[in-house]
Design a protein around this motif. Sequence first.
Motif, PDB file in Angstrom:
ATOM      1  N   GLU A   1       0.811  -1.220   0.000  1.00 25.70           N
ATOM      2  CA  GLU A   1       0.000   0.000   0.000  1.00 25.70           C
ATOM      3  C   GLU A   1       0.847   1.274   0.000  1.00 25.70           C
ATOM      4  O   GLU A   1       0.319   2.369  -0.213  1.00 25.70           O
ATOM      5  N   MET A   2       2.143   1.139   0.253  1.00 23.67           N
ATOM      6  CA  MET A   2       3.023   2.304   0.359  1.00 23.67           C
ATOM      7  C   MET A   2       3.812   2.573  -0.919  1.00 23.67           C
ATOM      8  O   MET A   2       4.777   3.334  -0.905  1.00 23.67           O
ATOM      9  N   VAL A   3       3.417   1.966  -2.012  1.00 26.03           N
ATOM     10  CA  VAL A   3       4.191   2.073  -3.250  1.00 26.03           C
ATOM     11  C   VAL A   3       4.325   3.528  -3.718  1.00 26.03           C
ATOM     12  O   VAL A   3       5.383   3.933  -4.226  1.00 26.03           O
ATOM     13  N   GLU A   4       3.277   4.323  -3.544  1.00 27.46           N
ATOM     14  CA  GLU A   4       3.334   5.726  -3.988  1.00 27.46           C
ATOM     15  C   GLU A   4       4.339   6.535  -3.162  1.00 27.46           C
ATOM     16  O   GLU A   4       5.075   7.368  -3.695  1.00 27.46           O
ATOM     17  N   ILE A   5       4.381   6.278  -1.856  1.00 23.43           N
ATOM     18  CA  ILE A   5       5.337   6.974  -1.001  1.00 23.43           C
ATOM     19  C   ILE A   5       6.756   6.568  -1.351  1.00 23.43           C
ATOM     20  O   ILE A   5       7.663   7.407  -1.416  1.00 23.43           O
ATOM     21  N   ASN A   6       6.973   5.293  -1.606  1.00 22.42           N
ATOM     22  CA  ASN A   6       8.306   4.831  -1.997  1.00 22.42           C
ATOM     23  C   ASN A   6       8.764   5.478  -3.294  1.00 22.42           C
ATOM     24  O   ASN A   6       9.936   5.832  -3.447  1.00 22.42           O
ATOM     25  N   HIS A   7       7.845   5.634  -4.218  1.00 21.65           N
ATOM     26  CA  HIS A   7       8.187   6.285  -5.483  1.00 21.65           C
ATOM     27  C   HIS A   7       8.574   7.743  -5.242  1.00 21.65           C
ATOM     28  O   HIS A   7       9.520   8.256  -5.842  1.00 21.65           O
ATOM     29  N   LEU A   8       7.846   8.406  -4.337  1.00 29.79           N
ATOM     30  CA  LEU A   8       8.160   9.793  -3.997  1.00 29.79           C
ATOM     31  C   LEU A   8       9.568   9.899  -3.405  1.00 29.79           C
ATOM     32  O   LEU A   8      10.344  10.788  -3.768  1.00 29.79           O
ATOM     33  N   LEU A   9       9.925   9.004  -2.498  1.00 28.92           N
ATOM     34  CA  LEU A   9      11.234   9.048  -1.850  1.00 28.92           C
ATOM     35  C   LEU A   9      12.359   8.784  -2.852  1.00 28.92           C
ATOM     36  O   LEU A   9      13.469   9.304  -2.702  1.00 28.92           O
ATOM     37  N   LYS A  10      12.077   8.005  -3.872  1.00 26.42           N
ATOM     38  CA  LYS A  10      13.074   7.782  -4.923  1.00 26.42           C
ATOM     39  C   LYS A  10      13.266   9.061  -5.756  1.00 26.42           C
ATOM     40  O   LYS A  10      14.382   9.410  -6.122  1.00 26.42           O
ATOM     41  N   LYS A  11      12.161   9.738  -6.053  1.00 26.59           N
ATOM     42  CA  LYS A  11      12.258  10.991  -6.813  1.00 26.59           C
ATOM     43  C   LYS A  11      12.995  12.065  -6.029  1.00 26.59           C
ATOM     44  O   LYS A  11      13.600  12.976  -6.613  1.00 26.59           O
ATOM     45  N   ALA A  12      12.958  11.966  -4.705  1.00 26.75           N
ATOM     46  CA  ALA A  12      13.561  12.992  -3.858  1.00 26.75           C
ATOM     47  C   ALA A  12      15.054  13.131  -4.074  1.00 26.75           C
ATOM     48  O   ALA A  12      15.638  14.153  -3.708  1.00 26.75           O
ATOM     49  N   VAL A  13      15.692  12.117  -4.670  1.00 25.75           N
ATOM     50  CA  VAL A  13      17.130  12.205  -4.930  1.00 25.75           C
ATOM     51  C   VAL A  13      17.460  13.417  -5.798  1.00 25.75           C
ATOM     52  O   VAL A  13      18.561  13.956  -5.744  1.00 25.75           O
ATOM     53  N   LEU A  14      16.496  13.887  -6.587  1.00 24.02           N
ATOM     54  CA  LEU A  14      16.672  15.065  -7.435  1.00 24.02           C
ATOM     55  C   LEU A  14      16.011  16.312  -6.851  1.00 24.02           C
ATOM     56  O   LEU A  14      16.121  17.396  -7.423  1.00 24.02           O
ATOM     57  N   GLY A  15      15.337  16.160  -5.719  1.00 23.10           N
ATOM     58  CA  GLY A  15      14.601  17.276  -5.135  1.00 23.10           C
ATOM     59  C   GLY A  15      13.236  17.402  -5.788  1.00 23.10           C
ATOM     60  O   GLY A  15      13.122  17.316  -7.013  1.00 23.10           O
ATOM     61  N   VAL A  16      12.193  17.574  -4.980  1.00 28.95           N
ATOM     62  CA  VAL A  16      10.829  17.701  -5.507  1.00 28.95           C
ATOM     63  C   VAL A  16      10.166  18.921  -4.877  1.00 28.95           C
ATOM     64  O   VAL A  16      10.179  19.088  -3.654  1.00 28.95           O
ATOM     65  N   ALA A  17       9.608  19.795  -5.721  1.00 29.64           N
ATOM     66  CA  ALA A  17       8.914  20.995  -5.246  1.00 29.64           C
ATOM     67  C   ALA A  17       7.409  20.793  -5.369  1.00 29.64           C
ATOM     68  O   ALA A  17       6.925  20.228  -6.352  1.00 29.64           O
ATOM     69  N   PHE A  18       6.670  21.277  -4.361  1.00 26.96           N
ATOM     70  CA  PHE A  18       5.211  21.161  -4.337  1.00 26.96           C
ATOM     71  C   PHE A  18       4.624  22.566  -4.228  1.00 26.96           C
ATOM     72  O   PHE A  18       5.021  23.350  -3.361  1.00 26.96           O
ATOM     73  N   THR A  19       3.673  22.875  -5.100  1.00 26.57           N
ATOM     74  CA  THR A  19       3.048  24.194  -5.090  1.00 26.57           C
ATOM     75  C   THR A  19       1.536  24.035  -5.246  1.00 26.57           C
ATOM     76  O   THR A  19       1.030  22.933  -5.459  1.00 26.57           O
ATOM     77  N   GLY A  20       0.832  25.143  -5.143  1.00 27.59           N
ATOM     78  CA  GLY A  20      -0.612  25.109  -5.375  1.00 27.59           C
ATOM     79  C   GLY A  20      -1.427  25.011  -4.094  1.00 27.59           C
ATOM     80  O   GLY A  20      -0.907  24.958  -2.974  1.00 27.59           O
TER      81      GLY A  20
END
Length: 287
Positions: free
Chosen positions: A108-127
């Motif tokens: 059930e945590m697959v989406e969070i794991n994908h987010l943490l992998k993307k974090a290696v490049l830095g992720v910005a959230f807006t809106g």
Amino acid sequence: MKAKLIGRYIDQNTSLSIQDYSSNYFLNVWHYHPELELDIIKTGTGTKFIGDSVEKFEPGDIVLIGKNLPHLWQNDKAYFDEKSTLKADAVVIHFDQNFGSGLLNMPEMVEINHLLKKAVLGVAFTGRSNEIIFKKVDELVASSGYEKIVLFVDILGRLAKHSDCRVLSSPGFVDSFQDNNSERMEPVYNYVMNHFKTEIKLETVANLAHMNPSSFSRYFSQLHKKTFTQFLNEIRIGYASKLLIENNCNISTVCYESGFRNISNFNRLFKEIKKLTPSEYMRLLNV
């Protein structure tokens, strides 16, 4: 400016370090650390440097920074004036790469794991979705015990489903391909990272993948949603950005050191990829 290793120590009796930060300005040091970092900007304006990404920041911004990714939140000049009454406020959360390893390994945590992998490049959230995250963060700061973990996982889950997010840095800066599981392409990545400063022919990398050039081009485009040439140019521009940030080299030197043979082509591609000319990028570095 060389990135400095700064320890962000997490107490052995807790899984998270949560700092409700308030000062005249943010830490004005280009640095990195092995912990992941989630920044929630409450007040303050300036320029954020995340890897080779250079952008303005303002209240309401949220950024997730991966392990060992150099970064700096540099407030505007007005914040450093002795008479300034401006404040810089943020909630800064540090957590280990293996945070919740058992819990996050659940299907059930697959989406969070994908987010943490993307974090290696830095992720910005807006809106507008950030407004809910800010409320959850306020609850997190006031929480303790198991409630703190539950709230933090909820925040990560909301960020993983965030509709307005984007990766900040480039693979060429962080030298990372952790998010790709294609063993066939590993020799290609290794070759590119070791030879991008020189001419790289399509035939050479196709041979490394045991494919003919046309098949390799199709396969690569399907895998990365971009052509091999675009990929190679991003690697070179990422490296060029690193040179500009850390060594303050002149643009001509950076052009040829990064594998480009033509200064006008370098300038064009730099602006296409970074949305800034090399000169504009350097001016931002000296804010």
